[in-house]
Design an enzyme around this catalytic site. Structure first.
Site, PDB file in Angstrom:
ATOM      1  N   PRO A 131       0.821  -1.216   0.000  1.00 46.27           N
ATOM      2  CA  PRO A 131       0.000   0.000   0.000  1.00 46.27           C
ATOM      3  C   PRO A 131       0.853   1.264   0.000  1.00 46.27           C
ATOM      4  CG  PRO A 131      -0.087  -1.108   2.147  1.00 46.27           C
ATOM      5  CD  PRO A 131       0.717  -1.984   1.245  1.00 46.27           C
ATOM      6  N   ASP A 132       0.315   2.358  -0.570  1.00 41.07           N
ATOM      7  CA  ASP A 132       1.042   3.631  -0.503  1.00 41.07           C
ATOM      8  C   ASP A 132       0.700   4.321   0.811  1.00 41.07           C
ATOM      9  OD1 ASP A 132      -1.494   4.632  -0.873  1.00 41.07           O
ATOM     10  OD2 ASP A 132      -1.120   5.542  -2.820  1.00 41.07           O
ATOM     11  N   PHE A 133       1.062   5.585   0.973  1.00 43.63           N
ATOM     12  CA  PHE A 133       0.735   6.316   2.203  1.00 43.63           C
ATOM     13  C   PHE A 133      -0.663   6.918   2.143  1.00 43.63           C
ATOM     14  CE2 PHE A 133       5.050   7.813   4.155  1.00 43.63           C
ATOM     15  CZ  PHE A 133       5.138   6.617   4.830  1.00 43.63           C
ATOM     16  N   ARG A 134      -0.905   7.667   1.040  1.00 48.93           N
ATOM     17  CA  ARG A 134      -1.998   8.629   1.108  1.00 48.93           C
ATOM     18  C   ARG A 134      -3.259   8.256   0.344  1.00 48.93           C
ATOM     19  NH1 ARG A 134       2.789  11.613   1.015  1.00 48.93           N
ATOM     20  NH2 ARG A 134       3.119  12.862   2.889  1.00 48.93           N
ATOM     21  N   ASN A 179      10.820   5.185  -2.627  1.00 45.93           N
ATOM     22  CA  ASN A 179      10.391   3.911  -2.056  1.00 45.93           C
ATOM     23  C   ASN A 179      11.496   3.218  -1.274  1.00 45.93           C
ATOM     24  OD1 ASN A 179       7.994   4.453  -3.188  1.00 45.93           O
ATOM     25  ND2 ASN A 179       8.157   3.003  -4.873  1.00 45.93           N
ATOM     26  N   ASP A 200      11.059  -0.158  -0.551  1.00 46.31           N
ATOM     27  CA  ASP A 200      10.755  -1.583  -0.681  1.00 46.31           C
ATOM     28  C   ASP A 200      11.823  -2.364  -1.451  1.00 46.31           C
ATOM     29  OD1 ASP A 200      10.267  -0.844  -3.364  1.00 46.31           O
ATOM     30  OD2 ASP A 200       8.129  -0.605  -3.003  1.00 46.31           O
ATOM     31  N   HIS A 247      14.865   8.201   0.069  1.00 42.12           N
ATOM     32  CA  HIS A 247      14.394   8.062   1.451  1.00 42.12           C
ATOM     33  C   HIS A 247      15.040   6.862   2.138  1.00 42.12           C
ATOM     34  CE1 HIS A 247      10.663  10.797   0.673  1.00 42.12           C
ATOM     35  NE2 HIS A 247      11.799  11.440   0.642  1.00 42.12           N
TER      36      HIS A 247
HETATM   37  P1  CNA Z   1       1.908   8.792  -1.398  1.00 38.98           P
HETATM   38  O1  CNA Z   1       1.898  10.134  -0.789  1.00 38.98           O
HETATM   39  O2  CNA Z   1       1.141   7.715  -0.716  1.00 38.98           O
HETATM   40  O3  CNA Z   1       1.365   8.969  -2.899  1.00 38.98           O
HETATM   41  C1  CNA Z   1       1.197   7.876  -3.760  1.00 38.98           C
HETATM   42  C2  CNA Z   1       0.607   8.392  -5.068  1.00 38.98           C
HETATM   43  O4  CNA Z   1       0.523   7.298  -5.943  1.00 38.98           O
HETATM   44  C3  CNA Z   1      -0.796   8.983  -4.921  1.00 38.98           C
HETATM   45  O5  CNA Z   1      -0.880  10.205  -5.622  1.00 38.98           O
HETATM   46  C4  CNA Z   1      -1.690   7.913  -5.537  1.00 38.98           C
HETATM   47  O6  CNA Z   1      -2.821   8.473  -6.195  1.00 38.98           O
HETATM   48  C5  CNA Z   1      -0.771   7.282  -6.537  1.00 38.98           C
HETATM   49  N1  CNA Z   1      -1.101   5.884  -6.820  1.00 38.98           N
HETATM   50  C6  CNA Z   1      -1.343   4.882  -5.944  1.00 38.98           C
HETATM   51  N2  CNA Z   1      -1.600   3.728  -6.586  1.00 38.98           N
HETATM   52  C7  CNA Z   1      -1.531   4.021  -7.922  1.00 38.98           C
HETATM   53  C8  CNA Z   1      -1.703   3.283  -9.106  1.00 38.98           C
HETATM   54  N3  CNA Z   1      -2.000   1.975  -9.082  1.00 38.98           N
HETATM   55  N4  CNA Z   1      -1.568   3.911 -10.282  1.00 38.98           N
HETATM   56  C9  CNA Z   1      -1.269   5.227 -10.354  1.00 38.98           C
HETATM   57  N5  CNA Z   1      -1.077   5.989  -9.265  1.00 38.98           N
HETATM   58  C10 CNA Z   1      -1.199   5.390  -8.065  1.00 38.98           C
HETATM   59  O7  CNA Z   1       3.386   8.250  -1.602  1.00 38.98           O
HETATM   60  P2  CNA Z   1       4.691   9.062  -2.016  1.00 38.98           P
HETATM   61  O8  CNA Z   1       5.641   8.071  -2.534  1.00 38.98           O
HETATM   62  O9  CNA Z   1       4.387  10.245  -2.843  1.00 38.98           O
HETATM   63  O10 CNA Z   1       5.174   9.592  -0.600  1.00 38.98           O
HETATM   64  C11 CNA Z   1       6.451   9.488  -0.177  1.00 38.98           C
HETATM   65  C12 CNA Z   1       6.613   8.514   0.991  1.00 38.98           C
HETATM   66  C13 CNA Z   1       5.850   7.247   0.875  1.00 38.98           C
HETATM   67  C14 CNA Z   1       8.038   8.089   1.030  1.00 38.98           C
HETATM   68  O11 CNA Z   1       8.640   8.556   2.198  1.00 38.98           O
HETATM   69  C15 CNA Z   1       8.046   6.553   0.978  1.00 38.98           C
HETATM   70  O12 CNA Z   1       9.095   5.997   1.716  1.00 38.98           O
HETATM   71  C16 CNA Z   1       6.727   6.175   1.501  1.00 38.98           C
HETATM   72  N6  CNA Z   1       6.197   4.846   1.191  1.00 38.98           N
HETATM   73  C17 CNA Z   1       6.910   3.941   0.470  1.00 38.98           C
HETATM   74  C18 CNA Z   1       6.376   2.690   0.191  1.00 38.98           C
HETATM   75  C19 CNA Z   1       7.187   1.708  -0.617  1.00 38.98           C
HETATM   76  O13 CNA Z   1       8.405   1.677  -0.481  1.00 38.98           O
HETATM   77  N7  CNA Z   1       6.534   0.924  -1.476  1.00 38.98           N
HETATM   78  C20 CNA Z   1       5.083   2.357   0.629  1.00 38.98           C
HETATM   79  C21 CNA Z   1       4.376   3.312   1.385  1.00 38.98           C
HETATM   80  C22 CNA Z   1       4.940   4.551   1.655  1.00 38.98           C
END
Ligand code: CNA
Length: 294
Positions: free
Chosen positions: A31-34, A106, A108, A125
């Site tokens: 999952p993402d953050f927001r 990311n 991951d 990060h």
């Molecule tokens: P965020 O703020 O959660 O934004 C994610 C963005 O991706 C949003 O605008 C969503 O609309 C978009 N999104 C999500 N799924 C999809 C999809 N399937 N297709 C298209 N767009 C999509 O995350 P950011 O990366 O902008 O924020 C930075 C943080 C999140 C960093 O400090 C990371 O370390 C942290 N993070 C990382 C992971 C990981 O490593 N996979 C997971 C969760 C959070």
């Protein structure tokens, strides 16, 4: 998508920079953050933190490291999650000699798993591949604390019996400096001839600090650089460099494009990447790269 494919195919484009965020890994099951509902910020109840960003807050970590290690256990690059087509598309850019650098937020490790060479990566990060004692600073290889983290234990420094500090993976917490490699952007971004921004909300990380500081100094742009250096990278390219956002929704400067060469493709990024690969005649190349590696 046809326009973007034309740009990528054109002779003049040799230095593509990719800026990526959590949205590129949602198709891998992380999952993402927001994202409302599915994002980690909406699902942190099980970690029992007083506020969502506490998991990555250094002060909170010193008082209670458990929530971070519980989350780290989930996200640890242990083979549970695999790269998806988006990671492999970036690998294809590299294979074709077009990738100048990938800047990722990311943690991951899926970029490395997809075979993007570490020299082409800026893990802005941080990463789980290395770790440091929070008391004496001793450096550890991420592998040495992996078992402990996966078992749900808190790794402790063994340098001297007196230290016993908590070993923290080198993930950048709120209030910590970004890795030195991040400053590659100073020479990368002026050389960039296409910027691909993928799966990130481009949001500032610490709103309270940002707004307080912005009020005091009344200098939004400079501040946004210090408070969220990653998001402000999008403005570090030359003014004529095409910038393409591939994201579920429009974000950052793409909500009100100020440059003629700004483009957005909204919707699921895996769909968009497959369409882009088709427009480039890369469908088989992408498929073969994935199959060979997986
Ligand atoms: P965020 O703020 O959660 O934004 C994610 C963005 O991706 C949003 O605008 C969503 O609309 C978009 N999104 C999500 N799924 C999809 C999809 N399937 N297709 C298209 N767009 C999509 O995350 P950011 O990366 O902008 O924020 C930075 C943080 C999140 C960093 O400090 C990371 O370390 C942290 N993070 C990382 C992971 C990981 O490593 N996979 C997971 C969760 C959070």
């Amino acid at each position: 998508i046809e326009d973007v494919a034309r740009i990528i195919k054109s002779e003049g484009v040799k230095n593509i920079i990719v800026m990526a965020g959590a949205g590129i890994s949602t198709a891998s099951g992380i999952p993402d953050f927001r994202s409302p509902g599915t994002g980690l910020y909406d699902n942190l109840q099980k970690y029992k933190v007083p506020y969502p960003t506490a998991v990555f807050d250094l002060d909170y970590f010193h008082s209670n490291p458990k929530p971070f290690f519980e989350l780290a256990k989930e996200l640890y690059p242990s083979g549970k999650y695999r790269p998806n087509a988006v990671h492999y598309f970036v690998r294809c850019l590299h294979e074709r000699g077009l990738l100048l650098r990938m800047y990722t937020q990311n943690i991951d490790g899926l970029e490395r798993l997809a075979g993007i060479p570490p020299m082409k990566l800026v893990e802005a990060h941080g990463t789980f591949t290395s770790a440091s004692c929070t008391k004496c600073g001793k450096k550890y290889n991420g592998e040495t604390i992996k078992d402990k983290i996966l078992k749900g234990a808190t790794p402790r420094c063994q340098l001297t019996p007196l230290c016993y500090g908590i070993i923290k993976p080198d993930i950048v917490f709120f209030g910590e400096d970004l890795p030195k490699r991040f400053y590659y952007y100073l020479k990368d971004f002026p050389a960039c001839d296409l910027l691909l921004v993928m799966g990130t909300s481009l949001q500032v990380r610490c709103y309270s600090l940002y707004f307080t500081a912005a009020r005091i100094t009344q200098c939004d742009f400079i501040l946004s650089y210090f408070v969220e250096p990653f998001a402000s990278l999008v403005d570090s390219t030359r003014a004529t460099t095409p910038r393409l956002l591939l994201n579920m929704v429009k974000v950052g400067p793409f909500t009100k494009p100020s440059r003629r060469t700004d483009l957005s493709i909204t919707g699921d990024i895996s769909d968009s990447i497959h369409k882009l690969a088709d427009a480039l005649d890369w469908r088989e190349f992408l498929q073969e790269t994935m199959e060979a590696h997986e």
